[in-house]
Design an enzyme around this catalytic site. Structure first.
Site, mmCIF file in Angstrom:
data_model
loop_
_atom_site.group_PDB
_atom_site.id
_atom_site.type_symbol
_atom_site.label_atom_id
_atom_site.label_comp_id
_atom_site.label_asym_id
_atom_site.label_seq_id
_atom_site.Cartn_x
_atom_site.Cartn_y
_atom_site.Cartn_z
ATOM 1 N N HIS A 110 0.816 -1.215 0.000
ATOM 2 C CA HIS A 110 0.000 0.000 0.000
ATOM 3 C C HIS A 110 0.850 1.266 0.000
ATOM 4 C CE1 HIS A 110 0.017 -0.123 4.583
ATOM 5 N NE2 HIS A 110 -0.067 1.190 4.439
ATOM 6 N N ASP A 140 1.025 -7.752 2.246
ATOM 7 C CA ASP A 140 1.117 -6.309 1.955
ATOM 8 C C ASP A 140 2.585 -5.867 1.826
ATOM 9 O OD1 ASP A 140 0.799 -3.582 1.744
ATOM 10 O OD2 ASP A 140 -0.592 -3.402 3.424
ATOM 11 N N SER A 189 3.804 2.235 8.439
ATOM 12 C CA SER A 189 3.551 1.298 7.350
ATOM 13 C C SER A 189 4.871 1.047 6.627
ATOM 14 C CB SER A 189 2.559 1.900 6.359
ATOM 15 O OG SER A 189 1.286 1.927 6.913
#
Ligand code: ASP
Length: 716
Positions: free
Chosen positions: A83, A219, A650
């Site tokens: 992402h 991810d 992230s």
């Protein structure tokens, strides 16, 4: 102040022994290393952060300014989240080369794809400059003077601290202005895409599973940093070389067990743990419900469009993710804060603060609480107008933000600038228009406009609405739908062919006619309204609020000396630590710490946009062909741990006690999203992809074993 500053440093280090495990995001030069070692860490503070020798920090990358990545090979290979790379991958994708859907894998260096505009920064050094920044400044110093002195000194320190154009320096405020820290970074701008799994792995579970445990998303994505012949940052050039880092993270093949020490190293974006109860009330009861409703409705429009064609799906992929990510986070945040009685807890704390303040000799401490409450109340309409301005301009119909991209061109024409200056502005406007039309479809935009502006009209104090928005009420009977129909049918900003032709070939005089266009005027009205009616008042109150917060935080440290304090996240490098562990998020419900590929298969729904799987993955599963990446005959996919993380973490590495990579942080459970305001150690957990699942996908699924070969795998 000098005394307080150095006292603060002693305080931060000295009192670390009583840290409630796992809460907090620590500045790497001020680590509570003893406590970390007691929790299982086998490294020294110097191994984690050093300016004199290679340390873990040399492998930690601020990726694109918003996420984290880490170096995992001596050839500058970096790992981050799918992402986080999503925008870059979207820009490289087309209906013919659909890397979002199909994934992408370079099979050698020549196949790697340059990502224009993408940056990778390393922290070069961090220095506490509090004494210098605050010298001579006291509680009595006037706020404006104080801010000016701080800004000037910070700029001076930053200016003398860089060693060339690849470096940037910034002095940042910590503990709401009680501490100042210099951060020097080195930035690389030749970053290339190496590999990304298809969305059916990298975004498996979509919005349904985002912020959710149990999780089965792979991810991750891989990029590579390139440097010039001297291993220094350089603009893209075909003959740039893979960057040779001072340190790259070894990758653990040993697996992850419940109770193992974990550390997350990265760039957390923003937390607000010192927020007052009035602030919490604003978030949970005022702004979150409105923003959630706005986004829910724009997502309904965008999701339906994306499901209707591949072209629309690619066009809106990155935007949809940006909108839906915070939408779902806010829902979880409200839920968590309400269940944890956050408001009540804040109020209780404020009561005990007030008791201490009443018996304090310090007049500022006595007054600060009521000043803060009053400020919050007075600021509220402006705060809401500002927050919803951001919603409309950056997450709403794109026509509003786009309208100002033509201002440079208009200004040069009106000033009668030289033709070559006008030409260069014209080119900029053409580029901006191309970008805007590439990522928008005017039918979708019209519908987004309707649902967003309707809600904006209802939510904002009429006195603070932009003039043109007011006119929707006063001149168009409040009928947003009819207004949107007319706007999108008539405005040249919604007509690609006409606008491109005019910008590319039209005379300056004709171009200036755009200034009478209704959509342009509406956009202008938003920016003018914001700059004239909202921002000045908001900024002025904010400055006073910040000063009050500084006193409030300082007072807390004096009133509650046996509590541990950590500075809110501010996109600077931090270490947080915890262990692999599940939790009981709700009565009668337990989260186990691991998920496996069995769960991926349970969720598999052929043909579904969120839960479909690539055939090759299914085959590998059926043949149990997991290579050396399996544990007890199955493949671990994700794990939970008690590290305090937030957005910006992230893509951060999850590192074990020996400094080896065991996972890739990418999310938190829904109940954890409250940790941006209040951390609940019993419930807040971060979610990471198990590194062996990543290796499995790279090696067995994608056949890109050349990438595994350049990593340092640690087997025992
Ligand atoms: N998934 C999150 C994000 O997108 C990371 C987090 O906030 O924990 O920002």
């Amino acid at each position: 102040m000098k005394r307080i500053a150095s006292w603060l440093t002693v305080f931060l280090v000295g009192f670390s022994l009583i840290v409630r495990a796992h809460e907090g995001m620590w500045i790497p030069i001020l680590l509570d290393i003893d406590n970390m070692q007691r929790h299982g860490l086998k490294l020294s503070a110097e191994d984690i952060f050093s300016v004199n020798q290679a340390s873990l920090k040399d492998a930690i990358v601020h990726f694109g300014g918003g996420c984290t990545a880490e170096v995992i090979s001596e050839k500058g290979l970096i790992l981050t989240n799918h992402h986080c790379g999503y925008g870059a991958v979207q820009r490289l994708s087309s209906v013919e080369n659909d890397y979002l859907k199909d994934g992408f894998w370079a099979m050698d260096h020549s196949g790697e794809l340059p990502c224009a505009g993408l940056t990778a920064s390393f922290v070069d050094r961090i220095e506490d400059v509090t004494d210098e920044v605050l010298e001579g400044i006291t509680d009595e110093t006037d706020i404006a003077e104080r801010n000016l002195m701080i800004a000037m000194r910070s700029a001076q320190i930053a200016a003398r601290s860089t060693d060339g154009p690849a470096y940037s320096a910034e002095v940042k405020s910590f503990f709401h202005g009680n501490q100042y820290i210099l951060i020097v970074k080195k930035t690389f701008n030749d970053v290339r895409l190496v590999g990304t799994p298809p969305s059916s792995i990298g975004k498996f579970g979509g919005d349904t599973d985002n912020w959710v445990w149990p999780r089965h998303t792979g991810d991750f994505a891989m990029f590579r940093i390139y440097a010039n012949a001297d291993n220094q940052p350089a603009d893209y050039a075909a003959d740039n070389k893979p960057y040779a880092p001072a340190h790259s993270l070894p990758v653990s093949m040993k697996g992850v067990k419940e109770g193992d020490f974990t550390m997350v190293y990265g760039f957390p974006g923003l937390t607000e743990q010192y927020m007052m109860s009035t602030g919490v009330e604003y978030v949970t009861e005022v702004v979150n419900p409105i923003r959630i409703d706005m986004r829910e409705n724009s997502l309904r429009v965008i999701d339906a469009a994306m499901a209707s064609s591949d072209a629309l799906r690619i066009q809106y992929a990155a935007r949809q993710s940006r909108i839906s990510n915070a939408w779902k986070k806010w829902i979880g945040q409200n839920m968590g804060l309400e269940r944890f009685n956050a408001l009540e807890k804040k109020r209780n704390f404020e009561r005990s603060f007030s008791e201490k303040a009443a018996s304090s000799q310090n007049e500022y401490y006595k007054a600060v609480m009521s000043v803060l409450h009053e400020l919050h109340t007075e600021m509220r309409p402006y705060q809401l107008a500002r927050d919803l301005f951001i919603e409309v301009v950056f997450y709403g119909p794109q026509i509003i933000d786009f309208s100002r991209k033509l201002d440079g061109l208009f200004a040069t024409i009106e000033e009668g600038a030289e033709p070559d200056v006008i030409e260069s502005e014209r080119e900029k406007a053409v580029r901006a228009a191309k970008r805007y039309f590439k990522d928008s479809d005017q039918r979708v935009e019209r519908d987004v406009f309707e649902v967003i502006i309707q809600r904006y009209l209802a939510a904002i104090d009429p006195g603070l609405q932009p003039e043109k928005v007011k006119e929707i009420r006063t001149r168009h009977g409040g009928n947003v739908s009819a207004y949107a129909d007319r706007l999108y049918a008539k405005s040249i900003l919604a007509n690609e062919e006409a606008l491109m032709k005019l910008l590319e070939l039209g005379s300056p005089k004709k171009i200036l006619k755009i200034k009478n266009d209704e959509a342009y005027l509406l956009g202008q009205s938003f920016f003018v309204g914001f700059n004239e009616q909202i921002r000045p008042q908001y900024d002025a109150m904010r400055a006073v609020l910040e000063e009050a917060m500084r006193i409030y935080v300082k007072a807390q440290m004096e009133f509650f000396p046996d509590r541990t304090f950590w500075s809110d996240a501010n996109s600077t490098l931090r270490v947080t630590y915890g262990k692999v562990e599940g939790c009981i998020p709700q009565d009668g419900m337990a989260y186990l710490p691991h998920t496996t590929i069995e769960g991926v298969m349970h969720k598999y729904k052929p043909g579904d946009v969120e839960f479909d799987l690539p055939e090759r993955l299914i085959r590998l599963y059926e043949e149990k062909d997991f290579g050396p990446y399996a544990t007890d005959g199955t493949l671990n996919v994700a794990f939970l741990a008690s590290n305090h993380t937030t957005g910006g973490n992230s893509g951060s590495p999850v590192i074990n006690a020996n400094g080896e990579l065991i996972g890739l942080n990418f999310d938190r459970s829904w109940e954890s999203t409250m940790s941006d305001i209040m951390f609940n150690p019993d419930i807040c957990r971060n979610i990471s992809v198990d590194v062996r699942y990543i290796l499995f996908v790279v090696d067995k699924f994608a056949g890109a074993s050349w990438l595994i070969d350049e990593m340092k795998l640690v087997h025992n």
